[in-house]
Design a protein around this motif. Structure first.
Motif, short mmCIF file in Angstrom:
data_model
loop_
_atom_site.label_atom_id
_atom_site.label_comp_id
_atom_site.label_asym_id
_atom_site.label_seq_id
_atom_site.Cartn_x
_atom_site.Cartn_y
_atom_site.Cartn_z
N ARG A 1 0.84 -1.20 0.00
CA ARG A 1 0.00 0.00 0.00
C ARG A 1 0.88 1.25 0.00
NH1 ARG A 1 -1.40 3.76 3.19
NH2 ARG A 1 -0.29 2.87 4.97
N ARG A 2 1.95 1.22 0.81
CA ARG A 2 2.86 2.37 0.84
C ARG A 2 3.56 2.54 -0.51
NH1 ARG A 2 4.19 0.05 5.93
NH2 ARG A 2 6.16 -0.73 5.09
N VAL A 3 3.92 1.42 -1.12
CA VAL A 3 4.59 1.47 -2.42
C VAL A 3 3.64 2.05 -3.48
CG1 VAL A 3 5.45 0.03 -4.31
CG2 VAL A 3 6.27 -0.35 -1.99
N GLU A 4 2.38 1.68 -3.40
CA GLU A 4 1.39 2.23 -4.35
C GLU A 4 1.34 3.75 -4.23
OE1 GLU A 4 -2.10 -1.03 -5.15
OE2 GLU A 4 -2.09 -0.05 -3.20
N GLU A 5 1.36 4.26 -3.01
CA GLU A 5 1.32 5.71 -2.79
C GLU A 5 2.54 6.38 -3.41
OE1 GLU A 5 0.97 6.23 1.39
OE2 GLU A 5 -1.14 5.61 1.47
N ILE A 6 3.70 5.75 -3.24
CA ILE A 6 4.94 6.31 -3.81
C ILE A 6 4.85 6.32 -5.33
CG2 ILE A 6 7.43 5.97 -4.07
CD1 ILE A 6 7.41 4.68 -1.27
N CYS A 7 4.33 5.24 -5.89
CA CYS A 7 4.21 5.14 -7.35
C CYS A 7 3.26 6.21 -7.89
CB CYS A 7 3.72 3.75 -7.75
SG CYS A 7 4.96 2.45 -7.57
N ARG A 8 2.14 6.40 -7.22
CA ARG A 8 1.18 7.41 -7.68
C ARG A 8 1.77 8.82 -7.57
NH1 ARG A 8 -2.58 4.12 -4.55
NH2 ARG A 8 -3.82 2.82 -5.98
N ALA A 9 2.47 9.07 -6.47
CA ALA A 9 3.03 10.41 -6.26
C ALA A 9 4.12 10.74 -7.27
CB ALA A 9 3.60 10.50 -4.84
N ASN A 10 4.78 9.71 -7.79
CA ASN A 10 5.90 9.93 -8.72
C ASN A 10 5.60 9.47 -10.14
OD1 ASN A 10 8.46 10.73 -6.95
ND2 ASN A 10 7.30 9.21 -5.79
N ASP A 11 4.33 9.12 -10.40
CA ASP A 11 3.95 8.58 -11.70
C ASP A 11 4.94 7.48 -12.11
OD1 ASP A 11 2.59 8.20 -14.07
OD2 ASP A 11 3.72 9.74 -15.15
N ALA A 12 5.12 6.53 -11.20
CA ALA A 12 6.14 5.50 -11.38
C ALA A 12 5.53 4.12 -11.58
CB ALA A 12 7.07 5.48 -10.17
N VAL A 13 6.29 3.27 -12.24
CA VAL A 13 5.91 1.87 -12.41
C VAL A 13 6.63 1.06 -11.33
CG1 VAL A 13 7.78 1.49 -14.07
CG2 VAL A 13 5.86 -0.09 -14.01
N LEU A 14 5.95 0.07 -10.79
CA LEU A 14 6.56 -0.78 -9.76
C LEU A 14 7.29 -1.94 -10.43
CD1 LEU A 14 6.92 -1.56 -6.78
CD2 LEU A 14 4.82 -2.90 -6.98
N LEU A 15 8.50 -2.19 -9.98
CA LEU A 15 9.30 -3.31 -10.49
C LEU A 15 9.58 -4.29 -9.35
CD1 LEU A 15 12.01 -1.28 -12.48
CD2 LEU A 15 9.82 -2.17 -13.35
N TYR A 16 9.31 -5.57 -9.59
CA TYR A 16 9.67 -6.58 -8.59
C TYR A 16 9.99 -7.90 -9.28
CZ TYR A 16 4.91 -8.62 -8.86
OH TYR A 16 3.74 -9.22 -9.28
N VAL A 17 10.82 -8.69 -8.62
CA VAL A 17 11.23 -9.98 -9.17
C VAL A 17 10.15 -11.01 -8.83
CG1 VAL A 17 12.99 -11.78 -9.17
CG2 VAL A 17 13.65 -9.39 -8.85
#
Length: 206
Positions: A76-92
């Protein structure tokens, strides 16, 4: 160049004393080979894919053998960071190859989230000039985990014998727990001995 956020997770290994992660990414990578691997892989992937990593987050699971719903909060915290920075999430995604270290709650989240994300293939990479194969790494840990599990009865018997000897010498439960910990005589779970766990080990007074 689009922004990206890296997310890395791993399991605790209580019997090896690995039960917490430092907060900083670099320190966490030093503490966990699995975190280091994901960190290195995602950074290479981001560079090759023309992404700019603006944040990296880590999560240590609570159980040594499975993923849990508790990963939802850091996600949930990562989602907030992604939205705030218009970022895509990367994970293995380790489950992409022979179902290595699958994480069902993480997979459920991926099906539900509305942010952009990319699963990165768990390739073998070089770390400090040496090849790191996640399949071999996890296989080796599973073998060591099996050895630890199979030795549970032996560890308990040894601890009980020493605890009884100390108790017969009029040692307190607290003193016994401290002595077993000092001698590195592990409990069945690998956790440090406490006054209460020694009391349970020895059973009711007779």
């Amino acid at each position: 160049m689009r922004n990206a956020v890296g997310f890395y997770w791993t399991l605790p290994v209580p019997w090896a004393g690995f039960k917490e992660l430092p907060e900083g990414i670099e320190e966490a990578a030093k503490a966990s080979r699995t975190i280091r691997y994901q960190c290195e892989l995602i950074r290479h992937y981001a560079k090759d894919s023309n992404y700019q990593l603006v944040a990296e987050e880590v999560f240590l699971e609570i159980e040594p053998d499975r993923g849990s719903r508790y990963i939802r909060e850091p996600l949930r915290r990562v989602e907030e960071i992604c939205r705030a920075n218009d970022a895509v999430l990367l994970y293995v995604d380790f489950s992409m190859v022979q179902n290595w270290r699958g994480h069902e709650p993480l997979s459920d989240w991926a099906r539900e989230t509305r942010i952009d994300f990319e699963k990165v293939w768990p390739d073998e990479i070089l770390i400090d000039g040496r090849a790191f194969d996640p399949h071999k790494h996890f296989s080796a840990w599973r073998a060591r985990q099996s050895e630890w599990t199979e030795g549970k009865e032996q560890r308990t018997s040894r601890a009980l014998a020493v605890a009884r000897q100390l108790r017969n010498g009029k040692q307190t439960y607290k003193a016994i727990s401290e002595e077993l910990n000092a001698q590195e005589i592990r409990s069945a779970t690998g956790k440090p001995w406490t006054e209460e766990s020694i009391r349970k080990l020895l059973g009711p007074k007779r």
